[in-house]
Design a protein around this motif. Structure first.
Motif, short mmCIF file in Angstrom:
data_model
loop_
_atom_site.label_atom_id
_atom_site.label_comp_id
_atom_site.label_asym_id
_atom_site.label_seq_id
_atom_site.Cartn_x
_atom_site.Cartn_y
_atom_site.Cartn_z
N THR A 154 -15.32 0.14 7.11
CA THR A 154 -15.30 -0.78 5.96
C THR A 154 -15.37 -2.24 6.41
O THR A 154 -15.98 -3.06 5.72
CB THR A 154 -14.06 -0.54 5.09
N ALA A 155 -14.79 -2.56 7.55
CA ALA A 155 -14.89 -3.93 8.06
C ALA A 155 -16.33 -4.25 8.44
O ALA A 155 -16.83 -5.35 8.14
CB ALA A 155 -13.96 -4.12 9.26
N VAL A 156 -17.01 -3.31 9.09
CA VAL A 156 -18.42 -3.52 9.44
C VAL A 156 -19.24 -3.71 8.18
O VAL A 156 -20.09 -4.61 8.10
CB VAL A 156 -18.95 -2.35 10.30
N GLY A 204 -13.75 -5.22 1.89
CA GLY A 204 -12.73 -6.08 2.50
C GLY A 204 -11.32 -5.63 2.14
O GLY A 204 -10.44 -5.58 2.99
N VAL A 205 -11.12 -5.31 0.86
CA VAL A 205 -9.80 -4.84 0.41
C VAL A 205 -9.46 -3.52 1.09
O VAL A 205 -8.33 -3.32 1.57
CB VAL A 205 -9.77 -4.70 -1.13
N ALA A 206 -10.41 -2.60 1.17
CA ALA A 206 -10.16 -1.30 1.81
C ALA A 206 -9.84 -1.47 3.29
O ALA A 206 -8.93 -0.83 3.82
CB ALA A 206 -11.38 -0.39 1.64
N GLY A 222 -28.93 -2.06 4.22
CA GLY A 222 -28.90 -0.61 4.42
C GLY A 222 -27.86 -0.18 5.43
O GLY A 222 -27.15 0.81 5.23
N VAL A 223 -27.75 -0.94 6.53
CA VAL A 223 -26.72 -0.65 7.54
C VAL A 223 -25.34 -0.77 6.91
O VAL A 223 -24.45 0.06 7.13
CB VAL A 223 -26.87 -1.59 8.75
N SER A 224 -25.16 -1.80 6.12
CA SER A 224 -23.88 -2.02 5.46
C SER A 224 -23.54 -0.89 4.49
O SER A 224 -22.40 -0.43 4.43
CB SER A 224 -23.93 -3.37 4.73
N LEU A 225 -24.55 -0.43 3.75
CA LEU A 225 -24.32 0.67 2.81
C LEU A 225 -23.95 1.97 3.53
O LEU A 225 -23.04 2.67 3.10
CB LEU A 225 -25.58 0.91 1.96
N ILE A 263 -19.77 5.90 4.93
CA ILE A 263 -18.95 6.55 5.95
C ILE A 263 -17.48 6.28 5.68
O ILE A 263 -16.63 7.17 5.80
CB ILE A 263 -19.37 6.08 7.36
N GLY A 264 -17.16 5.04 5.29
CA GLY A 264 -15.78 4.70 4.91
C GLY A 264 -15.28 5.52 3.74
O GLY A 264 -14.13 5.98 3.73
N VAL A 265 -16.15 5.75 2.75
CA VAL A 265 -15.78 6.59 1.60
C VAL A 265 -15.48 8.01 2.07
O VAL A 265 -14.48 8.62 1.66
CB VAL A 265 -16.90 6.59 0.53
N ALA A 266 -16.33 8.55 2.95
CA ALA A 266 -16.11 9.91 3.45
C ALA A 266 -14.81 10.00 4.25
O ALA A 266 -14.07 10.99 4.13
CB ALA A 266 -17.30 10.34 4.32
N LEU A 267 -14.50 8.98 5.02
CA LEU A 267 -13.26 8.98 5.79
C LEU A 267 -12.04 8.90 4.87
O LEU A 267 -11.03 9.57 5.10
CB LEU A 267 -13.25 7.82 6.78
#
Length: 196
Positions: free
Chosen positions: A40-42, A88-90, A163-166, A171-175
């Motif tokens: 999420t930071a990336v 950012g919040v996550a 696209g990289v950010s998405l 991936i953050g959502v899956a984690l």
């Protein structure tokens, strides 16, 4: 007899195996949360720094071309602003939970609070990623019915970084989903009864 030959009795070996298993199971949430912080930071940083300009000739006066510079920034689209804020919040939430996990997760009530907050953060991330993905699709393909032209043919680097950010955000959502499933398994009534 086994102790004399350097072998451990089966009861001691089983107890050590259970202790090792408990340590590994306890390590999974930490690893998942650390990976979620990173993803999420990336996503937030890459999208937050996403900007591209290009200059085009808009008219020719005599023999002299008139040019105009066009700029694409993430903050030109409210969906991308929401995306950056959500990631950012996550990221900040997961970092705080990681740093204070020894203090926070002492009892069942605190564990339930963290579990519920994890669900809220997962929903925040999922909605942010979905809104940004819909705008990214519009930027890539446009909309023929409303005559909105695609912009990725002019702002290629902007779209690639988006696209990289998405991908990083999804991936953050899956984690976060994996963290919620793991937390649900450990806070279920059967798991609590078995642990007592």
């Amino acid at each position: 007899m086994d102790i004399e030959h350097g072998k451990k009795p089966p009861a001691i070996a089983a107890a050590e195996l259970c202790t090792l298993k408990d340590k590994l199971v306890g390590l999974w949430p930490v690893l998942l949360r650390a990976a979620a912080v990173l993803a999420t930071a990336v996503a937030a940083v890459v999208m937050g720094l996403n900007r591209q300009s290009y200059t085009a000739v808009v008219a020719i006066v005599g023999t002299r071309p008139l040019t105009q510079t066009f700029t694409a920034k993430f903050n030109h689209t409210p969906a991308f602003v929401y995306f950056v804020i959500a990631n950012g919040v996550a990221s900040l939430y997961n970092l705080v939970v990681l740093l204070t996990r020894r203090c926070l997760v002492q009892g069942r009530a605190q564990h339930l609070v963290v579990h519920r907050m994890d669900m809220v953060i997962m929903v925040l991330l999922a909605t942010g990623a979905a809104t940004a993905a819909s705008m990214a699709e519009l930027g890539k393909n446009g909309n023929l019915h409303t005559r909105w032209n695609p912009i990725c043919n002019k702002f290629g680097s902007f779209c690639n970084r988006g696209g990289v950010s998405l991908v990083s955000s999804f991936i953050g959502v899956a984690l976060m989903l994996a963290l919620n499933l793991l937390s649900s398994a450990t806070t279920s009534p059967r798991a609590v009864v078995a642990g007592q």
